[in-house]
Design a protein around this motif. Structure first.
Motif, short mmCIF file in Angstrom:
data_model
loop_
_atom_site.label_atom_id
_atom_site.label_comp_id
_atom_site.label_asym_id
_atom_site.label_seq_id
_atom_site.Cartn_x
_atom_site.Cartn_y
_atom_site.Cartn_z
N ASP A 39 0.82 -1.21 0.00
CA ASP A 39 0.00 0.00 0.00
C ASP A 39 0.85 1.26 0.00
OD1 ASP A 39 -2.56 -1.37 0.25
OD2 ASP A 39 -1.87 -1.90 2.26
N CYS A 40 2.01 1.19 0.63
CA CYS A 40 2.89 2.37 0.66
C CYS A 40 4.32 1.94 0.92
CB CYS A 40 2.41 3.40 1.67
SG CYS A 40 2.67 2.95 3.37
N LEU A 41 5.21 2.85 0.69
CA LEU A 41 6.64 2.64 0.84
C LEU A 41 7.17 3.61 1.88
CD1 LEU A 41 9.57 1.82 -0.05
CD2 LEU A 41 9.26 3.33 -2.00
N VAL A 42 7.99 3.10 2.81
CA VAL A 42 8.66 3.92 3.80
C VAL A 42 10.16 3.76 3.58
CG1 VAL A 42 9.06 4.31 6.27
CG2 VAL A 42 6.77 3.64 5.46
N SER B 213 -4.68 2.85 10.39
CA SER B 213 -5.95 3.57 10.52
C SER B 213 -6.40 4.17 9.19
CB SER B 213 -5.85 4.67 11.58
OG SER B 213 -5.11 5.77 11.09
N GLU B 214 -5.45 4.36 8.27
CA GLU B 214 -5.75 4.90 6.95
C GLU B 214 -5.98 3.79 5.91
OE1 GLU B 214 -2.45 7.51 6.24
OE2 GLU B 214 -3.25 9.07 7.55
N GLY B 215 -6.00 2.54 6.38
CA GLY B 215 -6.31 1.42 5.49
C GLY B 215 -5.13 0.68 4.91
N CYS B 216 -3.92 1.03 5.30
CA CYS B 216 -2.75 0.31 4.79
C CYS B 216 -2.60 -1.02 5.52
CB CYS B 216 -1.47 1.14 5.00
SG CYS B 216 -1.39 2.63 4.01
N SER B 217 -2.43 -2.09 4.75
CA SER B 217 -2.25 -3.38 5.38
C SER B 217 -0.88 -4.00 5.09
CB SER B 217 -3.35 -4.36 4.95
OG SER B 217 -3.32 -4.54 3.55
N ARG B 218 -0.20 -3.51 4.04
CA ARG B 218 1.16 -3.98 3.76
C ARG B 218 2.03 -2.79 3.42
NH1 ARG B 218 3.55 -8.73 -0.21
NH2 ARG B 218 5.46 -9.03 1.03
N ILE B 219 3.12 -2.67 4.17
CA ILE B 219 4.04 -1.55 4.02
C ILE B 219 5.41 -2.10 3.62
CG2 ILE B 219 5.21 0.31 5.28
CD1 ILE B 219 2.21 -0.35 6.91
#
Length: 186
Positions: free
Chosen positions: A54-57, A113-119
């Motif tokens: 869902d997103c990249l850190v 809380s914003e809906g991300c389940s895989r980072i």
């Protein structure tokens, strides 16, 4: 120490030399083959992996390295940059990346809380930080058949043993070997 957040998978996907380095001492990764130098294996599963997150850190150092490559490779994906040393993202990624300077645990709670389940976490220091905090859930390491002798280690300074559960290993005609592990914190 173990702080896994229910419903959030935090994954690392990274290449390393056979002797465990992710970059030369000066941070360069010129030893990694470019996509056109690889065999028929394509991108070694990276596209499939990247499409699953869902997103990249990433850390500031990784951002700086990525900016050297030219075109922004993460179009359409939310990117957060961990940094306490810069107050805004560079101009070329304004609107494409955002800064974060708080705790990693709070970040994961916010993203959940914003809906991300895989980072996806990227960069040596960032991966080490998530691992140290007990927040990394899995890691895929693609070992490149080269010995650098010295450089920046992927794992450096663990305070204690961190057991891993082997999930899968694949070898490729290029000599690359890719192994995936689940982190088993005590």
């Amino acid at each position: 120490m173990y702080k896994r957040i229910e419903g959030v998978r935090v994954s690392a996907y990274i290449a390393a030399s056979l002797d465990g380095f992710i970059a030369r001492e000066n941070g360069t990764v010129d030893w990694l083959p470019s996509p056109d130098e690889t065999d028929q294996s394509g991108d070694y599963g990276f596209s499939e992996f990247f499409n699953s997150v869902d997103c990249l850190v990433m850390g500031r150092n990784t951002l700086e390295k990525v900016l050297e490559f030219g075109a922004w490779p993460y179009e359409g994906k939310r990117v957060l940059v961990l940094s306490t040393s810069i107050s805004q993202v560079p101009d070329q990624v304004k609107g494409k990346a955002e800064l974060y300077a708080g705790s990693l645990y709070a970040l994961l709670k916010l993203l959940r809380s914003e809906g991300c389940s895989r980072i996806y976490v990227d960069g040596g220091k960032t991966i080490q930080s998530f691992l140290k905090e007990g927040l990394l859930t899995d890691i895929t390491i693609t070992t490149v058949p080269i010995l650098l002798g010295k450089g920046i280690r992927l794992f450096d300074g663990n305070e204690h043993d961190i057991p891993l559960k082997h999930l899968e290993t694949n070898s490729f005609q290029s000599g690359f070997v890719q192994s995936s592990y689940e982190i088993e914190y005590a």
